[in-house]
Design a protein around this motif. Structure first.
Motif, mmCIF file in Angstrom:
data_model
loop_
_atom_site.group_PDB
_atom_site.id
_atom_site.type_symbol
_atom_site.label_atom_id
_atom_site.label_comp_id
_atom_site.label_asym_id
_atom_site.label_seq_id
_atom_site.Cartn_x
_atom_site.Cartn_y
_atom_site.Cartn_z
ATOM 1 N N ALA A 76 8.110 44.683 32.745
ATOM 2 C CA ALA A 76 8.426 46.096 32.873
ATOM 3 C C ALA A 76 9.684 45.694 32.631
ATOM 4 O O ALA A 76 10.617 44.660 32.976
ATOM 5 N N VAL A 77 10.807 46.802 31.727
ATOM 6 C CA VAL A 77 11.283 46.490 31.216
ATOM 7 C C VAL A 77 12.333 47.897 31.546
ATOM 8 O O VAL A 77 11.071 49.153 31.544
ATOM 9 N N PRO A 78 13.732 48.271 32.306
ATOM 10 C CA PRO A 78 14.253 49.101 32.182
ATOM 11 C C PRO A 78 14.661 49.759 30.740
ATOM 12 O O PRO A 78 15.102 49.799 29.705
ATOM 13 N N VAL A 79 14.915 51.511 31.093
ATOM 14 C CA VAL A 79 15.288 52.229 30.178
ATOM 15 C C VAL A 79 15.601 53.396 30.616
ATOM 16 O O VAL A 79 14.880 54.609 31.158
ATOM 17 N N ASP A 80 16.786 53.728 29.709
ATOM 18 C CA ASP A 80 17.532 55.105 29.860
ATOM 19 C C ASP A 80 17.253 55.989 29.225
ATOM 20 O O ASP A 80 17.030 56.064 28.423
ATOM 21 N N TRP A 81 16.918 57.626 29.340
ATOM 22 C CA TRP A 81 16.981 58.152 28.708
ATOM 23 C C TRP A 81 17.992 59.626 28.997
ATOM 24 O O TRP A 81 18.423 59.696 30.070
ATOM 25 N N GLN A 82 18.110 60.946 28.192
ATOM 26 C CA GLN A 82 19.236 61.932 28.471
ATOM 27 C C GLN A 82 18.533 62.722 27.489
ATOM 28 O O GLN A 82 17.882 62.748 26.505
#
Length: 517
Positions: A76-82
């Motif tokens: 699992a890897v982190p993804v940023d969203w805005q």
């Protein structure tokens, strides 16, 4: 393929998806490096299922389109969203970091809430120092709003049959959302030259998909198209499927089981569409796809799943004679009992001005041989007349206001009057149907014009037919009128062929049936 082992894996994913929605501390700046160093947002971004306070945001991290793991680490890897009020992303109103799971092909489905109704928003994603393009989306209006709105619908986009010039034009429209009615991908192998596109393709695509890795590659190929990506990034989508997301003319409930290959096809569909957690594959491999969206009091949209619960057609397959069994609801069903009840109850309870049913296949009858015979096409609502009549009877008994069907599948364009009883040609018109042509399937060939054209004289309820143009359909709704424009491209041999309006039709409030203008 070991079906039991595959389904055990699906069960594990059902639990993991909750984890993928839990906000993470920190950001994606410290995420693991991509081994190739290539850009991870090669399939673009998308939004879907708008509500008055939010929508779904989607992307998939895939730096290597045709690698089994997409070029991502096996963790699992982190993804940023805005989400922001402006395209420059300076006025951010929502943001977070979530996990992209290898079990879901490192796709993410962010369910944004807490936004204001009836307004435009912008969004983007980040992985390490790579940032996606900025997408535009919107929320549905307040539940009591009337106003006006516009949408487009499309279907049938075989990548090898031509370019998506229709989407290039659609992206320039002023739309609130797009409905896709199925055949988003096709289950066939990709020729070495890419078919009509004359683009060299890797050997791994030569055979059609049977397992999950290969289905993911099929979606990666289709979604790599820049015009499809642009249309996804411009508008939120409502999506359903038809047959080619699994196999031509298949029916989901025919043998009572779900094969491992079909489970793989379903899972890959979920991984590549902007849909909510409710559509995550269940432990048996099935998924809930049908759903209802409201656009204030102006319109109710019931998006159907006409494949997963469909039984074998009671009177035969393909082009075959009608029979008495088709009129017996115990002999076959298009929607299955649960979905059928959901649809009919929703129509009875609706207070919307326009009641839109999005169905992958045409509802109107298409008589193939006139008064001398009874040949129909059974891979449509014609094959399930009892299911169709339950709906048309509800239109009448519940006094459903302005029912309108939008459909795809036929690679042709139809504008139809829906009769209360197609066995009685003089029965009243109770609804209107618009059937859109394909985006690319059948290319520039003349196929259905010569085939179906001679049948039109036996089908007076069909008010318009065109069999051999590609394109899409736009619909503009107000409180008193529905306008449909049939948007056609001259060729799919070029990506830049512009769409023009071939014909337009109007439906007036409380007057079923379309009138050409």
């Amino acid at each position: 393929m070991n079906r039991r082992r595959f389904l055990v894996g699906i069960g594990a994913i059902t639990g993991l998806t909750a984890f993928s929605q839990v906000p993470l501390e920190g950001t994606a700046l410290a995420a693991p490096r991509i081994r190739s160093g290539e850009y991870p947002f090669k399939l673009g971004i998308a939004s879907g299922d708008p509500t008055p306070d939010g929508m779904v945001l989607w992307t998939r991290l895939i730096p290597e389109l045709f690698s089994p793991d997409g070029g991502m680490p096996s963790s699992a890897v982190p993804v940023d969203w805005q989400v922001a009020l402006d395209e420059g992303m300076r006025k951010v109103v929502k943001q977070g970091t979530v996990s992209a799971l290898p079990e879901l092909a490192h796709s993410v489905h962010i369910e944004v809430e807490g936004l204001r109704p009836g307004r435009e928003y912008y969004y983007r994603f980040r992985y390490r120092n790579d940032v996606s393009e900025v997408g535009r989306t919107r929320t549905a209006p307040h539940e009591q709003a009337m106003g006006s709105m516009s949408f487009a619908f499309a279907s049938c986009q075989d990548w090898t049959h031509g370019f998506y010039s229709a989407y290039r034009s659609m992206a320039e429209e002023d739309l609130d959302f797009v409905i896709h009615l199925g055949d988003y991908v096709y289950e066939y192998g990709i020729p070495a030259d890419g078919g009509m596109r004359k683009t060299a393709m890797p050997d791994v695509l030569r055979e059609g998909p049977q397992d999950l890795d290969r289905w993911r590659m099929q979606y990666a190929l289709y979604k790599s198209d820049p015009d499809l990506q642009r249309t996804h990034a411009r508008f939120p989508w409502l999506v359903t499927w038809d047959d080619h997301e699994v196999a031509n003319d298949y029916v989901g409930n025919y043998d009572g089981t779900i094969s491992a290959s079909r489970v793989a096809a379903y899972k890959a569909w979920y991984e590549h569409q902007p849909v909510r957690r409710r559509s995550l594959p269940r432990k048996d491999g099935s998924l809930k796809l049908y759903g209802r969206s409201n656009w204030g009091r102006l319109a109710q949209f019931d998006v159907l799943d006409t494949r997963q619960y469909r039984t074998a057609p009671p009177c035969g397959w393909g082009e075959a004679p009608a029979c008495d069994a088709g009129n017996d609801p115990t002999k076959g069903s298009m929607l299955g009992a649960t979905q059928d009840k959901w649809l009919l109850d929703g129509l009875r309870d609706s207070e919307a001005r326009w009641n839109v049913i999005a169905t992958s296949v045409m509802m109107a009858r298409l008589d193939h041989d006139g008064p001398t015979g009874d040949i129909i096409w059974h891979d449509a609502w014609d094959g399930f007349p009892a299911s169709r009549k339950a709906i048309t009877d509800t239109f009448t008994s519940a006094r459903v206001r302005n029912p309108v069907m939008v459909a795809g599948d036929w690679h042709s364009t139809f504008v139809n009057d829906i009769k209360s009883d197609f066995d009685k040609p003089d029965s009243p018109v109770v609804a209107t149907e618009f059937v859109g042509t394909s985006v690319s399937t059948n290319g520039d060939d003349e196929v259905y014009g010569p085939y179906y054209g001679p049948m039109m004289k036996w089908n007076p309820h069909i008010k318009f037919f065109d069999g051999d143009r590609r394109g899409y359909v736009t619909c503009k709704l107000s409180g008193h009128e529905w306008r449909t424009d049939l948007r056609m491209v001259p060729t799919v041999s070029r990506a830049d062929a512009a769409a023009t309006t071939f014909a337009s039709f109007v439906v007036e409030d409380r007057r079923p049936g379309a009138v050409r203008v």
